[in-house]
Design a protein around this motif. Structure first.
Motif, PDB file in Angstrom:
ATOM      1  N   MET A 112       0.609  -1.257   0.003  1.00  0.00           N
ATOM      2  CA  MET A 112       0.057  -0.200   0.076  1.00  0.00           C
ATOM      3  C   MET A 112       0.892   1.053  -0.417  1.00  0.00           C
ATOM      4  N   ILE A 113       1.506   1.061  -0.389  1.00  0.00           N
ATOM      5  CA  ILE A 113       2.726   2.273  -0.748  1.00  0.00           C
ATOM      6  C   ILE A 113       3.830   2.169  -1.760  1.00  0.00           C
ATOM      7  N   ASP A 114       4.707   3.439  -2.300  1.00  0.00           N
ATOM      8  CA  ASP A 114       5.322   3.098  -2.977  1.00  0.00           C
ATOM      9  C   ASP A 114       6.540   2.916  -2.229  1.00  0.00           C
ATOM     10  N   THR A 115       7.359   1.772  -3.318  1.00  0.00           N
ATOM     11  CA  THR A 115       8.882   1.707  -2.235  1.00  0.00           C
ATOM     12  C   THR A 115       9.841   3.091  -2.485  1.00  0.00           C
ATOM     13  N   PRO A 116      10.795   3.792  -0.739  1.00  0.00           N
ATOM     14  CA  PRO A 116      12.192   4.218  -1.629  1.00  0.00           C
ATOM     15  C   PRO A 116      12.783   3.307  -2.464  1.00  0.00           C
ATOM     16  N   SER A 117      13.899   4.948  -3.458  1.00  0.00           N
ATOM     17  CA  SER A 117      14.761   4.496  -3.795  1.00  0.00           C
ATOM     18  C   SER A 117      15.839   3.154  -3.415  1.00  0.00           C
ATOM     19  N   ARG A 118      16.676   3.209  -4.395  1.00  0.00           N
ATOM     20  CA  ARG A 118      17.492   1.943  -4.296  1.00  0.00           C
ATOM     21  C   ARG A 118      19.252   2.513  -3.734  1.00  0.00           C
ATOM     22  N   SER A 119      18.795   3.420  -4.534  1.00  0.00           N
ATOM     23  CA  SER A 119      19.920   4.556  -4.340  1.00  0.00           C
ATOM     24  C   SER A 119      19.858   4.529  -2.805  1.00  0.00           C
ATOM     25  N   VAL A 120      20.827   4.767  -2.241  1.00  0.00           N
ATOM     26  CA  VAL A 120      20.802   5.620  -0.825  1.00  0.00           C
ATOM     27  C   VAL A 120      22.735   6.182  -1.050  1.00  0.00           C
ATOM     28  N   SER A 121      22.176   7.526  -0.579  1.00  0.00           N
ATOM     29  CA  SER A 121      23.167   9.076  -0.135  1.00  0.00           C
ATOM     30  C   SER A 121      24.283   8.174   1.214  1.00  0.00           C
ATOM     31  N   THR A 122      25.463   8.035   1.060  1.00  0.00           N
ATOM     32  CA  THR A 122      26.233   7.743   2.488  1.00  0.00           C
ATOM     33  C   THR A 122      27.614   8.801   1.923  1.00  0.00           C
ATOM     34  N   THR A 123      28.847   7.900   2.934  1.00  0.00           N
ATOM     35  CA  THR A 123      29.915   8.972   2.587  1.00  0.00           C
ATOM     36  C   THR A 123      30.688   8.255   3.491  1.00  0.00           C
ATOM     37  N   PRO A 124      32.179   8.693   3.144  1.00  0.00           N
ATOM     38  CA  PRO A 124      33.216   7.798   3.299  1.00  0.00           C
ATOM     39  C   PRO A 124      33.121   7.007   5.128  1.00  0.00           C
ATOM     40  N   SER A 125      32.836   8.145   5.866  1.00  0.00           N
ATOM     41  CA  SER A 125      33.107   8.271   7.600  1.00  0.00           C
ATOM     42  C   SER A 125      31.648   7.109   7.719  1.00  0.00           C
ATOM     43  N   GLU A 126      30.160   7.160   7.442  1.00  0.00           N
ATOM     44  CA  GLU A 126      29.488   6.350   7.368  1.00  0.00           C
ATOM     45  C   GLU A 126      30.091   5.124   6.663  1.00  0.00           C
ATOM     46  N   ILE A 127      30.275   4.324   6.021  1.00  0.00           N
ATOM     47  CA  ILE A 127      30.252   3.213   5.674  1.00  0.00           C
ATOM     48  C   ILE A 127      31.421   3.001   6.897  1.00  0.00           C
ATOM     49  N   LEU A 128      32.711   3.192   7.206  1.00  0.00           N
ATOM     50  CA  LEU A 128      33.685   3.158   8.176  1.00  0.00           C
ATOM     51  C   LEU A 128      32.821   3.166   9.611  1.00  0.00           C
TER      52      LEU A 128
END
Ligand SMILES: Cc1ncc(C[n+]2csc(CCOP(=O)(O)OP(=O)(O)O)c2C)c(N)n1
Ligand SMILES: [Mg+2]
Length: 398
Positions: free
Chosen positions: A53-69
């Motif tokens: 019952m809802i459109d899904t969010p984008s599969r492209s996720v914004s992030t940064t190197p620091s967030e991933i680490l």
């Protein structure tokens, strides 16, 4: 200096020999320390979201190197803490119930990356890592696990009852499903007080079949409360596989008036994207269900070896194909944010931090006997407890 090399430097500084004071650090303080490595990166989730019952969010996720680490470090810390808790339990330093979270770490770190500590979280008994994600320290976690007075619940809650109210963590609950109505109550308070915040009420696939969830969802929808119901579907409730307990194991579709999203709960970035989306939705419209497809490596609790109702191949298959930490490790290596050796160093540093936290926790004394009845009932409600003859006054909280 490029963002990537700055991230590398920071990673190095975290694995230097100055780790001793860091055992007092909480996970989020580490995140803010390296938040300047902010070059934007966009990563595609490997599995699409499914929407009800809802459109899904984008599969492209914004992030940064620091967030991933930070994801890597935080999840590796959680994993190590849980493995250490397993050993402490076997050494009888932790007694009573103990439910471990290894395998499910991406849900906690992804969720925390999407929200603030003014948003609330409430969960069941698998709560150690949720507490760390909320800013709790490993020392207070181990101290609580060992039932000592310096713990986050003064040693009186133990494994199932971690709390950190000052950063919106309302426990740590042992009665399956009961935290969900409480979570909707928190969302009621948030709306009533006109706060721009939401509550994440977490529960398992087993709990998802309980009546009280539907009652709470009904009221939350009726009053458009900012409640996000997060079903951590690890596919088992104790030794019962989901298909034996649920006519429909599509937990995100359980509301006929509330939308839902199915999320790859082993992908911290997908979890983050879904939680950002859900927060925005819930603030405007009311409740939404997020089903996190995840897995627990340990048995249900320490008394369950976890191998009688599932095959060893199933567990090792998930480890190989879907492990949330290995997935982030791969991402770090493909984007050249750090080398294999650097990540190994980080893990070595974490092991040391965990050992030091345990050593400190062991120094904390047991609670005083006079503390037995405090923090059980609120004072001022005239509660008195009598012996069996109804005459002898045993305790009074007047
Ligand atoms: C009301 C209630 N019924 C039964 C139990 C016993 N019990 C504890 S955990 C559990 C299974 C719950 O499974 P799930 O909701 O999938 O959560 P998970 O342990 O997988 O995280 C059960 C039946 C309980 N604690 N409370
Ligand atoms: Mg379950």
């Amino acid at each position: 200096m490029t963002a990537v090399s700055r991230a590398r430097n920071l990673l190095h500084s975290r694995c230097s020999s100055h780790l001793t004071p860091l055992i007092h650090r909480n996970l989020s303080s580490f995140a803010s320390n390296i938040a300047d490595t902010s070059t934007a990166l966009t990563i595609e989730t490997s599995i699409p979201f499914a929407g009800h019952m809802i459109d899904t969010p984008s599969r492209s996720v914004s992030t940064t190197p620091s967030e991933i680490l930070t994801f890597f470090r935080d999840m590796a810390t959680m994993r190590r803490m849980e493995l250490a808790a397993d050993s402490l339990y076997k050494a009888k330093l932790i007694r009573g119930f103990c439910h471990l979270y290894d395998g499910q770490e991406a849900v906690s770190v992804g969720m925390e990356a999407a929200i603030t500590k003014k948003d609330c979280i409430i969960t069941a008994y698998r709560d150690h890592c949720i507490y760390l994600g909320r800013g709790g320290t490993m020392i207070k976690a181990f101290t609580e696990l060992m039932g000592r007075s310096g713990g986050c619940s003064k040693g009186k809650g133990g494994s199932m009852h971690f709390y950190k109210k000052d950063s919106g963590f309302y426990g740590g609950h042992g009665i399956v499903g009961a935290q969900v109505p409480l979570g909707c109550g928190l969302a009621f308070a948030q709306k009533y007080n006109k706060e721009d915040t939401v509550t994440f009420a977490m529960y398992g696939d087993g709990a998802a079949n309980q009546g009280q969830l539907f009652e709470a969802l009904n009221m939350a929808a009726l009053w458009e409360l900012p409640a996000i119901l997060v079903c951590e579907n690890n596919h088992y409730g104790m030794g019962t596989a989901e298909w034996r307990a649920a006519k429909s194991p599509a937990y995100y579709k359980r509301g006929d008036y509330a939308p839902g999203l199915k999320v790859d709960g082993m992908d911290a970035l997908a979890v983050k994207q879904a939680c950002m989306f859900a927060k925005e939705y819930a603030l405007k419209n009311g409740p939404i269900i997020l089903e996190m497809d995840t897995y627990r490596y340990h048995g249900h609790s320490m008394s369950d070896p976890g191998s009688t109702y599932r095959t060893r191949d199933e567990v090792s298959g998930v480890r190989q194909e879907r492990d949330p930490i290995e997935r982030i490790r791969k991402l770090i290596l493909t984007h050249d944010l750090a080398t294999t050796a650097e990540l190994k160093e980080v893990e070595k540093g974490i092991r040391k931090e965990v050992d030091e936290a345990i050593a400190t926790a062991k120094e904390s004394p047991m609670p005083e006997p006079s503390e037995l009845f405090s923090h059980v009932y609120s004072k001022g409600y005239g509660v008195e407890s009598f012996g069996a003859d109804r005459k002898e006054l045993k305790a009074s909280l007047l």
